[in-house]
Design a protein around this motif. Structure first.
Motif, PDB file in Angstrom:
ATOM      1  N   PRO A  47      -2.874 -10.538 -13.011  1.00 32.45           N
ATOM      2  CA  PRO A  47      -4.013 -11.473 -12.990  1.00 32.45           C
ATOM      3  C   PRO A  47      -4.436 -11.928 -11.592  1.00 32.45           C
ATOM      4  CG  PRO A  47      -2.076 -12.476 -14.017  1.00 32.45           C
ATOM      5  CD  PRO A  47      -1.723 -11.068 -13.708  1.00 32.45           C
ATOM      6  N   THR A  48      -3.565 -11.823 -10.591  1.00 31.53           N
ATOM      7  CA  THR A  48      -3.930 -12.259  -9.237  1.00 31.53           C
ATOM      8  C   THR A  48      -4.526 -11.133  -8.404  1.00 31.53           C
ATOM      9  OG1 THR A  48      -1.696 -11.805  -8.404  1.00 31.53           O
ATOM     10  CG2 THR A  48      -2.140 -14.039  -9.252  1.00 31.53           C
ATOM     11  N   CYS A  49      -4.505  -9.903  -8.915  1.00 29.79           N
ATOM     12  CA  CYS A  49      -5.005  -8.752  -8.153  1.00 29.79           C
ATOM     13  C   CYS A  49      -6.482  -8.504  -8.477  1.00 29.79           C
ATOM     14  CB  CYS A  49      -4.182  -7.507  -8.487  1.00 29.79           C
ATOM     15  SG  CYS A  49      -4.681  -6.040  -7.573  1.00 29.79           S
ATOM     16  N   PRO A  50      -7.327  -8.342  -7.441  1.00 25.04           N
ATOM     17  CA  PRO A  50      -8.760  -8.119  -7.686  1.00 25.04           C
ATOM     18  C   PRO A  50      -9.147  -6.646  -7.889  1.00 25.04           C
ATOM     19  CG  PRO A  50      -8.389  -8.364  -5.344  1.00 25.04           C
ATOM     20  CD  PRO A  50      -7.038  -8.537  -6.014  1.00 25.04           C
ATOM     21  N   ASN A  51      -8.182  -5.734  -7.885  1.00 24.51           N
ATOM     22  CA  ASN A  51      -8.479  -4.297  -7.925  1.00 24.51           C
ATOM     23  C   ASN A  51      -9.209  -3.882  -9.203  1.00 24.51           C
ATOM     24  OD1 ASN A  51      -8.534  -1.560  -7.349  1.00 24.51           O
ATOM     25  ND2 ASN A  51      -6.466  -1.213  -8.101  1.00 24.51           N
ATOM     26  N   ARG A  52     -10.295  -3.126  -9.005  1.00 25.40           N
ATOM     27  CA  ARG A  52     -11.030  -2.517 -10.115  1.00 25.40           C
ATOM     28  C   ARG A  52     -11.341  -1.040  -9.840  1.00 25.40           C
ATOM     29  NH1 ARG A  52     -13.163  -6.092 -13.861  1.00 25.40           N
ATOM     30  NH2 ARG A  52     -12.975  -8.273 -13.287  1.00 25.40           N
ATOM     31  N   MET A  53     -10.966  -0.548  -8.654  1.00 27.49           N
ATOM     32  CA  MET A  53     -11.387   0.807  -8.269  1.00 27.49           C
ATOM     33  C   MET A  53     -10.269   1.704  -7.735  1.00 27.49           C
ATOM     34  SD  MET A  53     -14.689   0.883  -8.778  1.00 27.49           S
ATOM     35  CE  MET A  53     -15.367   2.156  -7.774  1.00 27.49           C
ATOM     36  N   GLU A  54      -9.223   1.176  -7.147  1.00 30.07           N
ATOM     37  CA  GLU A  54      -8.250   1.997  -6.418  1.00 30.07           C
ATOM     38  C   GLU A  54      -6.986   2.214  -7.240  1.00 30.07           C
ATOM     39  OE1 GLU A  54      -7.768   0.792  -2.333  1.00 30.07           O
ATOM     40  OE2 GLU A  54      -9.714  -0.200  -2.399  1.00 30.07           O
ATOM     41  N   TRP A  55      -6.885   3.433  -7.805  1.00 30.89           N
ATOM     42  CA  TRP A  55      -5.783   3.773  -8.686  1.00 30.89           C
ATOM     43  C   TRP A  55      -5.193   5.117  -8.308  1.00 30.89           C
ATOM     44  CZ3 TRP A  55      -4.826  -0.223 -11.746  1.00 30.89           C
ATOM     45  CH2 TRP A  55      -5.868  -1.078 -12.074  1.00 30.89           C
ATOM     46  N   SER A  56      -3.918   5.296  -8.570  1.00 28.24           N
ATOM     47  CA  SER A  56      -3.312   6.620  -8.464  1.00 28.24           C
ATOM     48  C   SER A  56      -2.643   6.934  -9.800  1.00 28.24           C
ATOM     49  CB  SER A  56      -2.295   6.675  -7.318  1.00 28.24           C
ATOM     50  OG  SER A  56      -1.257   5.742  -7.513  1.00 28.24           O
ATOM     51  N   LEU A  57      -2.814   8.161 -10.250  1.00 27.72           N
ATOM     52  CA  LEU A  57      -2.262   8.593 -11.533  1.00 27.72           C
ATOM     53  C   LEU A  57      -0.760   8.796 -11.394  1.00 27.72           C
ATOM     54  CD1 LEU A  57      -2.789   9.571 -14.461  1.00 27.72           C
ATOM     55  CD2 LEU A  57      -3.065  11.865 -13.505  1.00 27.72           C
ATOM     56  N   ARG A  58       0.003   8.247 -12.304  1.00 26.00           N
ATOM     57  CA  ARG A  58       1.455   8.439 -12.340  1.00 26.00           C
ATOM     58  C   ARG A  58       1.750   9.581 -13.304  1.00 26.00           C
ATOM     59  NH1 ARG A  58       5.049   4.360 -10.668  1.00 26.00           N
ATOM     60  NH2 ARG A  58       6.500   5.984 -11.261  1.00 26.00           N
ATOM     61  N   HIS A  59       1.951  10.787 -12.765  1.00 21.59           N
ATOM     62  CA  HIS A  59       2.188  11.968 -13.588  1.00 21.59           C
ATOM     63  C   HIS A  59       3.459  11.840 -14.421  1.00 21.59           C
ATOM     64  CE1 HIS A  59      -0.587  13.549 -10.538  1.00 21.59           C
ATOM     65  NE2 HIS A  59      -0.974  14.371 -11.498  1.00 21.59           N
ATOM     66  N   ASP A  60       4.469  11.168 -13.876  1.00 25.40           N
ATOM     67  CA  ASP A  60       5.750  11.059 -14.563  1.00 25.40           C
ATOM     68  C   ASP A  60       5.690  10.173 -15.804  1.00 25.40           C
ATOM     69  OD1 ASP A  60       5.253   8.920 -12.836  1.00 25.40           O
ATOM     70  OD2 ASP A  60       7.378   8.535 -12.468  1.00 25.40           O
ATOM     71  N   HIS A  61       4.706   9.282 -15.901  1.00 20.48           N
ATOM     72  CA  HIS A  61       4.579   8.391 -17.053  1.00 20.48           C
ATOM     73  C   HIS A  61       3.413   8.791 -17.969  1.00 20.48           C
ATOM     74  CE1 HIS A  61       7.261   6.155 -14.551  1.00 20.48           C
ATOM     75  NE2 HIS A  61       7.228   5.059 -15.284  1.00 20.48           N
TER      76      HIS A  61
END
Length: 192
Positions: free
Chosen positions: A117-131
């Motif tokens: 809830p404290t993070c403003p991120n809406r665009m910067e993601w990396s895919l976790r292939h292992d999960h």
């Protein structure tokens, strides 16, 4: 299924696209109760065969979208088998939080916002292939049989997507019965 519970069979036939995830989950629960160790390692899928009515490719219209339908045809072309992302788990690039699985529907979809809830991120993601969960898929081009074509008409074709254990079972020249759900997919490349 028709001989066991005709109401359930009718519901599955009429609303297959929407009920399929629930059917898969139910099969997973039954398998977990019968073979707990085996079921923990597997994803289960539901397949139906011997539908009472076989459609011609020309009969596959908008009223058949999302229903369970079967049709016959001749395979004319197959593609290579490729991986498809089913459920993507993403890591936030700002706070490193791990997202809940994001179901992929016909295009690559990232989370809309970070679950922290404290993070403003809406665009910067990396895919976790292992999960994340992947499945094999293959596109097969199917042409209507000559016996189903009206005189003087060109044969119609339809692209069929095969997934999981069904990949590489059909080869060019095979005549086969295909059972599944008709889905209208937007041509994302053309819209871009």
């Amino acid at each position: 299924l028709f001989s066991h519970d005709s109401e359930l069979a009718d519901a599955v036939r009429e609303q297959f696209h929407f009920l399929e995830p629930h059917l898969r989950a139910s099969v997973g629960k039954v398998m977990a109760s019968l073979h707990e160790v085996y079921a923990a390692e597997k994803d289960f899928h539901v397949s139906f065969f011997n539908l009472p009515h076989l459609c011609a490719i020309r009969e596959l219209r908008t009223d058949k979208i999302a229903t369970l339908a079967a049709f016959t045809g001749t395979v004319t072309r197959t593609t290579d088998v490729r991986p498809e992302l089913l459920h993507g788990v993403f890591q936030c690039e700002l706070c490193q939080a791990i997202s809940d699985p994001v179901v992929q529907q016909f295009k690559y979809t990232q989370p809309t916002k970070c679950k922290n809830p404290t993070c403003p991120n809406r665009m910067e993601w990396s895919l976790r292939h292992d999960h994340s969960k992947f499945i094999d898929w293959q596109r097969v081009r199917v042409q209507e049989n000559a016996s189903e074509m009206p005189p003087g008409c060109m044969p119609r074709t339809l692209d069929v997507i095969l997934r999981g254990e069904m990949v590489e079972r059909a080869k060019a020249g095979d005549k086969a019965v295909f059972t599944g759900s008709l889905v209208a997919v937007p041509d994302v490349a053309q819209m871009a």
